[in-house]
Design an enzyme around this catalytic site. Structure first.
Site, PDB file in Angstrom:
ATOM      1  N   THR A   1      -3.600   5.179   5.318  1.00 46.04           N
ATOM      2  CA  THR A   1      -3.939   6.355   5.117  1.00 46.04           C
ATOM      3  C   THR A   1      -5.583   6.440   4.594  1.00 46.04           C
ATOM      4  O   THR A   1      -6.144   7.169   4.452  1.00 46.04           O
ATOM      5  CB  THR A   1      -3.417   7.448   3.909  1.00 46.04           C
ATOM      6  OG1 THR A   1      -1.840   7.761   4.708  1.00 46.04           O
ATOM      7  CG2 THR A   1      -3.922   9.064   4.221  1.00 46.04           C
TER       8      THR A   1
ATOM      9  N   THR B   1       1.460   3.736   2.123  1.00 45.54           N
ATOM     10  CA  THR B   1       2.226   4.220   0.820  1.00 45.54           C
ATOM     11  C   THR B   1       3.415   4.321   1.123  1.00 45.54           C
ATOM     12  O   THR B   1       4.416   4.347   0.450  1.00 45.54           O
ATOM     13  CB  THR B   1       1.642   5.893   0.562  1.00 45.54           C
ATOM     14  OG1 THR B   1       1.654   6.669   1.044  1.00 45.54           O
ATOM     15  CG2 THR B   1       0.496   6.117  -0.666  1.00 45.54           C
ATOM     16  N   ASP B   2       4.127   4.405   2.699  1.00 40.27           N
ATOM     17  CA  ASP B   2       5.297   4.898   2.839  1.00 40.27           C
ATOM     18  C   ASP B   2       5.896   2.941   2.295  1.00 40.27           C
ATOM     19  O   ASP B   2       6.947   3.760   1.825  1.00 40.27           O
ATOM     20  CB  ASP B   2       5.356   4.928   4.390  1.00 40.27           C
ATOM     21  CG  ASP B   2       5.343   6.510   4.123  1.00 40.27           C
ATOM     22  OD1 ASP B   2       4.892   6.828   3.976  1.00 40.27           O
ATOM     23  OD2 ASP B   2       5.714   6.391   5.917  1.00 40.27           O
TER      24      ASP B   2
ATOM     25  N   LYS C   1       8.122   5.163  -4.257  1.00 44.16           N
ATOM     26  CA  LYS C   1       7.515   6.764  -4.436  1.00 44.16           C
ATOM     27  C   LYS C   1       8.236   7.827  -4.012  1.00 44.16           C
ATOM     28  O   LYS C   1       9.551   8.020  -3.776  1.00 44.16           O
ATOM     29  CB  LYS C   1       6.846   6.847  -2.494  1.00 44.16           C
ATOM     30  CG  LYS C   1       6.137   7.765  -2.120  1.00 44.16           C
ATOM     31  CD  LYS C   1       5.425   7.573  -0.560  1.00 44.16           C
ATOM     32  CE  LYS C   1       4.931   8.091  -0.004  1.00 44.16           C
ATOM     33  NZ  LYS C   1       4.503   8.624   1.350  1.00 44.16           N
TER      34      LYS C   1
END
EC number: 6.3.5.-
Length: 415
Positions: A85, A161-162, A238
């Site tokens: 992202t 980020t995942d 996360k």
């Protein structure tokens, strides 16, 4: 209608206005992705529709070789772009977020970076992070080592980020680094007013020129734009799907924090200082490992599948202190007797595995399983892949798994 997929339009209906990019939709409604990042579906009957801008696939930005440059007298920092992202915008064809942009685009969007460092960019991948694989981690670690050998004073890895915590953990094991290696991402794309990409990138660049010679993750510490946290690559997770402060250190404090307005870094934990160790690269991994989550009533034949399919290592995410039902224990023993290391972790996430408290845990240890201490299950998986890449000797692999290689274990848990 005079618009196509990817065009920017304005829809006015019943006193409401919707402006955005046309997304794929059914015949009954027009769906637009608005500037907020959210989608709106509008029945076109009785609506006033204005075409604002034509934009088709031919106009969509393409990945390109990176030539991002800062000022020559500043520290040299390389941005390795993998996608995600932070390096994305809305795709003009579909209206969805795609990873199409490079480090050049990041610098163009955030020119403040060139006031902090002499930025060089290099595109490794342009993928969303769910498409990461072990082979990419190997290549990424090699690219980091190459940039350090070529004189980079710090490395920034722009990453989705995942799966960032997996990649950060992998590099924590594969690299000993004399300079900061900083993973950074964004929870919200640059098109959204609430995007966190600029602040995260600026803070990451300041950390990249600091004395923190660790593989770390730099992301928002709170939902406000006040400071970022600096996390060890093996202790971060996360913890929310979309919040800007989704990344948290587990069973540990962060290394420290960086104030967004002053750029001042406040450290909390000890860390390896710049140039305190020589560059060392050990990036061989064994990808044929798996993380197995135990749930009540789970069939122990799940383990038989991995054993019979030739898997080299297993991490089990057990309940509580690291437990599975008693009918799993014979298959754990079968795995270890076949030379397959089995690591016990806990789905509680916080806390430490201890299989010596209850009878079930003691039986699990007798079957040959190894306690994963307070390692996160995902980190234990990556570490096992790395350990199997370093040795074929089961006893040596067990010793590696019991050793603290990259801050993945703490002497005592905080909570």
């Amino acid at each position: 209608m005079d618009f196509e997929l990817g065009d920017r339009i304005r829809i006015e209906k019943d006193g409401n206005t919707y402006e955005g990019i046309v997304m794929p939709s059914n015949t009954d409604h027009i769906v637009v992705k608005m500037v907020s990042g959210y989608n709106a579906g509008v029945d076109p009957e009785g609506a006033s529709i204005t075409l604002l801008e034509k934009a088709g696939p031919k106009n969509a930005p393409k990945a390109k070789p990176d030539k991002a440059k800062g000022q020559k007298k500043l520290p040299k920092v390389t941005i390795l772009s993998t996608g995600g992202t932070i390096a994305s915008k809305v795709d003009y064809r579909t209206g969805a977020v795609t990873a199409q942009f490079s480090a050049d685009d990041i610098v163009d969007a955030i020119p403040e970076l060139t006031e902090i460092a002499d930025i060089n960019g290099r595109v490794l991948y342009n993928i969303l992070s769910e498409n990461m694989k072990a082979e990419y981690w190997t290549e990424l670690a090699g690219a980091v080592a190459q940039e350090i050998e070529n004189g980079a004073d710090g490395i920034i890895i722009a990453h989705g980020t995942d799966t960032m915590m997996y990649s950060a953990a992998a590099l924590s094991f594969m690299l000993k680094t004399p300079v900061p290696v900083v993973f950074v991402g964004s929870q919200r794309s640059a098109d959204r007013p609430s995007s966190d990409n600029a602040m995260n990138a600026i803070c990451a660049t300041k950390v990249a020129v600091s004395d923190i010679a660790e593989v770390c993750v730099v992301m928002h510490d709170t939902t406000s734009d006040d400071r970022c946290a600096i996390h060890f690559g093996t202790k971060v997770r996360k913890m929310h799907t979309s919040r800007r402060d989704a990344f948290q250190s587990i069973n540990s404090d962060p290394i420290g924090y960086i104030d967004h307005s002053t750029h001042k870094i406040e450290t909390v934990l000890p860390f390896s200082k710049r140039d305190s160790q020589k560059l060392e690269l050990k990036n061989t991994l064994e990808p044929k490992c798996s993380l197995v989550k135990f749930v009540p009533g789970a069939n122990p034949d799940v383990l038989s599948y991995y054993i019979d399919s030739g898997y080299k290592g297993l991490v089990i995410e057990g309940t509580g202190l690291g437990h599975v039902s008693t009918d799993w224990i014979p298959n754990i023993k079968r795995a270890t007797e076949n030379g397959i290391p089995v690591i016990m972790t806990s789905q509680c996430i916080s806390g430490r595995v201890c299989d010596r408290v209850y009878d079930t845990g003691r039986d699990i240890l007798k079957a040959g399983a190894i306690e994963g201490e307070d390692m996160l299950p995902e980190v234990a998986l990556v570490k096992l892949m790395w350990a199997l890449g370093q040795s074929n000797d089961v006893d040596e692999i067990k010793e590696i798994m019991r050793s603290n290689i990259g801050h993945e274990m703490t002497d005592s848990t905080l909570k």
